[in-house]
Motif scaffolding. Structure first.
Motif, mmCIF file in Angstrom:
data_model
loop_
_atom_site.group_PDB
_atom_site.id
_atom_site.type_symbol
_atom_site.label_atom_id
_atom_site.label_comp_id
_atom_site.label_asym_id
_atom_site.label_seq_id
_atom_site.Cartn_x
_atom_site.Cartn_y
_atom_site.Cartn_z
ATOM 1 N N LEU A 1 0.882 -1.301 -0.167
ATOM 2 C CA LEU A 1 -0.023 0.027 -0.105
ATOM 3 C C LEU A 1 0.799 1.343 -0.087
ATOM 4 N N GLN A 2 2.088 1.308 0.816
ATOM 5 C CA GLN A 2 2.890 2.323 0.833
ATOM 6 C C GLN A 2 3.677 2.537 -0.564
ATOM 7 N N LEU A 3 4.009 1.427 -1.339
ATOM 8 C CA LEU A 3 4.423 1.507 -2.593
ATOM 9 C C LEU A 3 3.368 2.397 -3.539
ATOM 10 N N PHE A 4 2.266 1.840 -3.581
ATOM 11 C CA PHE A 4 1.373 2.455 -4.352
ATOM 12 C C PHE A 4 1.041 3.735 -4.019
ATOM 13 N N GLN A 5 1.078 4.335 -3.045
ATOM 14 C CA GLN A 5 0.794 5.839 -2.692
ATOM 15 C C GLN A 5 2.201 6.380 -2.855
ATOM 16 N N LEU A 6 3.236 6.016 -2.878
ATOM 17 C CA LEU A 6 4.379 6.659 -3.304
ATOM 18 C C LEU A 6 4.347 6.939 -4.930
ATOM 19 N N LEU A 7 3.989 5.884 -5.534
ATOM 20 C CA LEU A 7 3.823 5.941 -6.904
ATOM 21 C C LEU A 7 2.986 6.901 -7.281
ATOM 22 N N ASN A 8 1.707 7.019 -6.431
ATOM 23 C CA ASN A 8 0.865 8.007 -6.828
ATOM 24 C C ASN A 8 1.288 9.434 -6.873
ATOM 25 N N GLN A 9 2.046 9.590 -5.567
ATOM 26 C CA GLN A 9 2.806 10.902 -5.552
ATOM 27 C C GLN A 9 3.817 11.274 -6.482
ATOM 28 N N LYS A 10 4.399 10.336 -7.088
ATOM 29 C CA LYS A 10 5.400 10.492 -7.838
ATOM 30 C C LYS A 10 4.612 11.212 -9.070
#
Length: 193
Positions: free
Chosen positions: A71-80
């Motif tokens: 979930l953190q990985l998806f959130q980081l990709l979204n922020q990127k």
């Protein structure tokens, strides 16, 4: 405006627009000048990413068995993605309250849903964004109709005021393109005898 409805072809179209009511004491000579302006090809990127962000958030909130790290990985990709989009659109400051809206549009005016009631005769400045032609229209309008809608909000009818010929021509092109697209999208009827 009822007469305008008969004089102009009307289409229903999703558009990006900005809508700002003018102060009641604003004099006609102080109205923003109507005209056309250039729209960045990146203009709709931010709005499209906002819609995708909502979908991502809904999916992430419904995933119970995913690990916290995933979930953190998806959130980081979204922020990127957001950072990239913001840098592309940073110089494209649209102005006041931009929104995507389904409007009924003609060369004489438009109608749209609005959350609050407006008084007949109120004046507003509208900017319509047409990214497909990289053009926008800045137009002055007057409220001609305000009717309560089922489920809340109001159906607002606006008449264009003092529209320059360049704006009218661009609007006519948009309506014609939309008519052609709608016609192409209709299924062809079989004429078996």
């Amino acid at each position: 405006m009822e007469q305008d409805r008969r004089q102009f072809y009307r289409i229903d179209k999703w558009v990006a627009l900005e809508f700002q009511l003018l102060e009641t004491d604003t004099q006609p000579q102080d109205y923003p000048l109507p005209g056309t302006f250039k729209v960045s090809p990146h203009f709709m990127l931010h709005a499209e990413l906002q819609h995708l962000n909502l979908a991502i958030e809904q999916h992430l909130s419904s995933v119970d068995d995913a690990s916290d790290k995933l979930l953190q990985l998806f959130q980081l990709l979204n922020q990127k993605t957001d950072v990239i989009a913001n840098s592309l659109t940073a110089s494209d400051e649209p102005g006041f309250n931009i929104r995507a809206d389904l409007v009924n549009l003609s060369e004489g005016g438009l109608s749209l849903s609005y959350p609050i009631s407006l008084a007949i005769g109120e004046k507003a400045s509208i900017r319509l964004f047409m990214p497909e032609s990289e053009t926008g229209l800045r137009l002055m309008t007057e409220v001609k109709r305000c009717e309560s809608q089922e489920g809340g909000g109001y159906d607002i009818g606006l008449e264009f005021l003092r529209m320059p010929e360049a704006c009218r021509m661009e609007l006519a092109r948009l309506i014609l393109r939309s008519q052609i697209d709608q016609h192409k999208a209709q299924p062809i009827e079989s004429t078996d005898d």
